[in-house]
Enzyme design. Structure first.
Site, PDB file in Angstrom:
ATOM      1  N   PHE A  94       0.879  -1.176   0.000  1.00 21.45           N
ATOM      2  CA  PHE A  94       0.000   0.000   0.000  1.00 21.45           C
ATOM      3  C   PHE A  94       0.912   1.220   0.000  1.00 21.45           C
ATOM      4  CE2 PHE A  94      -2.502   3.109   2.572  1.00 21.45           C
ATOM      5  CZ  PHE A  94      -3.728   3.071   1.929  1.00 21.45           C
ATOM      6  N   LEU A 150       1.109   5.013   0.009  1.00 26.44           N
ATOM      7  CA  LEU A 150       0.404   6.277   0.227  1.00 26.44           C
ATOM      8  C   LEU A 150       1.348   7.396   0.676  1.00 26.44           C
ATOM      9  CD1 LEU A 150      -2.450   7.637   0.341  1.00 26.44           C
ATOM     10  CD2 LEU A 150      -2.569   6.916   2.732  1.00 26.44           C
ATOM     11  N   ILE A 209       7.271   2.725   2.690  1.00 30.65           N
ATOM     12  CA  ILE A 209       6.345   1.749   2.109  1.00 30.65           C
ATOM     13  C   ILE A 209       6.664   0.345   2.612  1.00 30.65           C
ATOM     14  CG2 ILE A 209       5.373   0.818  -0.020  1.00 30.65           C
ATOM     15  CD1 ILE A 209       4.859   3.897   0.639  1.00 30.65           C
ATOM     16  N   GLU A 264      -0.425   4.550  10.185  1.00 32.95           N
ATOM     17  CA  GLU A 264      -1.875   4.491   9.937  1.00 32.95           C
ATOM     18  C   GLU A 264      -2.651   5.461  10.822  1.00 32.95           C
ATOM     19  OE1 GLU A 264      -3.676   0.620   9.216  1.00 32.95           O
ATOM     20  OE2 GLU A 264      -1.687  -0.186   8.779  1.00 32.95           O
ATOM     21  N   SER A 278      -0.931   9.105  16.855  1.00 38.34           N
ATOM     22  CA  SER A 278      -1.781   9.368  18.028  1.00 38.34           C
ATOM     23  C   SER A 278      -2.349  10.783  18.004  1.00 38.34           C
ATOM     24  CB  SER A 278      -0.979   9.159  19.315  1.00 38.34           C
ATOM     25  OG  SER A 278      -0.667   7.789  19.486  1.00 38.34           O
ATOM     26  N   GLU A 279      -1.546  11.740  17.548  1.00 37.72           N
ATOM     27  CA  GLU A 279      -2.011  13.132  17.496  1.00 37.72           C
ATOM     28  C   GLU A 279      -3.184  13.296  16.524  1.00 37.72           C
ATOM     29  OE1 GLU A 279       1.922  12.891  19.205  1.00 37.72           O
ATOM     30  OE2 GLU A 279       1.099  12.078  17.357  1.00 37.72           O
TER      31      GLU A 279
END
Length: 400
Positions: free
Chosen positions: A139, A141, A173, A384, A387-388
């Site tokens: 994936f 991104l 990646i 992914e 936390s922020e």
């Protein structure tokens, strides 16, 4: 490190004790039982992270566990992607080997956009091979200047007579340099922000794609920077609609966000099991470490942190599965997934740190499970959705 080489009978993950909650059904409990029994028998040399990941994909595929990454119509185990099954798989695998969890998760994340929006031909070509472990998915991104701010991506896809030409870079990646194909997100309308992004399938051997720049990190995982230099793909490489890539990326991440929490939960459970086993056997001042009230208090705190993480993680997965047709993407589900991802990853960091402290000098000895977990857990608070970012999601939801 060889995965699974430090089992503790009194600290082993109870197959279904935490699955008696009403979030799960009998099929989920059967899945957990089978996976725990299988995982205990696996021994993989993880000294080379790339070789180990490939071996894990082969083993997970041969045993049928990767079938939970794709829908039944394309070789999968269940009619649709089931968030609770993904949570069980990732929690259990991460307990035994964070690298096994990584290998499993990337098969699902890397093929998720094809599951959601791929053409019949794209699905037929990639999904059965992902489910069997014959193809490794990725994936793509993130970029050097576009991490949390996805809309800032600069990788450009320009239309040609026969397809598209890609120019730019992706970085961080997972499976970079060892995947068979990448789902790559690129700007098709540079000035349209998030509304100008499209998704493409790029095969690893595509001319103009260079994946040789491997990235070394504190807990070895196969990561790379991808450079696209006039990399041409056919018109059949487009996944979903033109300029529909941002929504597709977010939908894919939505499915797997609760499973990131589950991976953290599995690592926390393993650290807790190691700490309990150590406390019972470590002699100190004429008694065991477990006899000290300070130790008991720490174990109590770790137990409560794990329970809180579990409840939020299972709730988020249950919410998505309960109404996957309209539940995923709703504000309530997005907030539940953010709460689970935030809490489980932050709590796991605290649990593992407390466990390491209990081990004293052995806790920082390279090759010990606790030392390994201490390095493994750190990235989960970043990838992914850091936390922020989860805090911002929850804060905005509260203000609505």
């Amino acid at each position: 490190m060889v995965a699974f080489e430090h089992p503790h009978p009194h600290g082993a993950l109870a197959p279904t004790a935490h699955l008696e909650l009403p979030f799960f059904d009998d099929a989920h409990r059967a899945l957990a039982n089978g996976l725990v029994a299988w995982a205990r028998e696996q021994h993989v040399d993880e000294s080379d992270d790339r070789a180990a990941c490939k071996e894990w994909v082969q083993r997970l595929g041969a045993a049928g566990w990767l079938r939970y990454c794709v829908p039944e119509a394309h070789g999968g185990a269940l009619p649709a992607l089931d968030s609770r099954a993904l949570v069980i798989l990732r929690e259990t695998l991460a307990y035994h080997s964070p690298l096994a969890d990584f290998a499993f998760a990337m098969q699902g994340l890397g093929s998720g956009a094809i599951t959601l929006a791929g053409t019949p031909a794209q699905r037929a070509h990639h999904l059965p091979a992902v489910a069997s472990g014959d193809q490794i998915a990725a994936f793509a991104l993130s970029e050097p200047e576009a991490g949390s701010d996805v809309a800032a991506m600069a990788l450009r896809a320009t239309p040609t007579a026969s397809g598209w030409t890609l120019n730019g870079q992706k970085t961080w990646i997972s499976n970079g340099g060892m995947a068979d194909f990448y789902v790559v997100f690129a700007k098709t309308e540079p000035d349209a922000g998030a509304r100008g992004i499209s998704a493409f399938i790029v095969n690893a051997d595509a001319p103009g794609l260079d994946s040789s720049a491997h990235i070394q990190v504190m807990a070895p995982h196969p990561l790379a920077t991808l450079t696209f230099m006039d990399c041409h793909v056919g018109s059949d490489a487009l996944v979903g609609s033109v300029n529909g890539g941002f929504k597709l990326a977010m939908q894919t991440l939505d499915i797997f966000r609760a499973s990131v929490a589950a991976a953290a939960l599995g690592m926390a459970r393993r650290a807790f099991a190691e700490a309990v086993a150590h406390a019972k056997t470590r002699k100190m001042f004429g008694q065991t470490l477990a006899d000290f009230q300070l130790t008991q208090a720490k174990l109590g705190e770790m137990s409560a942190l794990i329970d809180a993480s579990a409840m939020l993680t299972y709730r988020a997965a249950w919410m998505r599965d309960r109404s996957s047709a309209n539940g995923a993407g709703t504000p309530a589900y997005t907030a539940a997934a953010a709460s689970a991802k935030l809490t489980a990853t932050e709590n796991a960091q605290r649990v593992i740190d407390m466990a390491l402290q209990m081990f004293g000098g052995r806790g920082v000895q390279v090759g010990q499970p606790i030392e390994h977990l201490y390095r493994d857990i750190r990235s989960l608070r970043i990838y992914e959705g850091a936390s922020e970012v989860q805090l911002l999601i929850l804060g905005k939801q509260a203000l609505r």
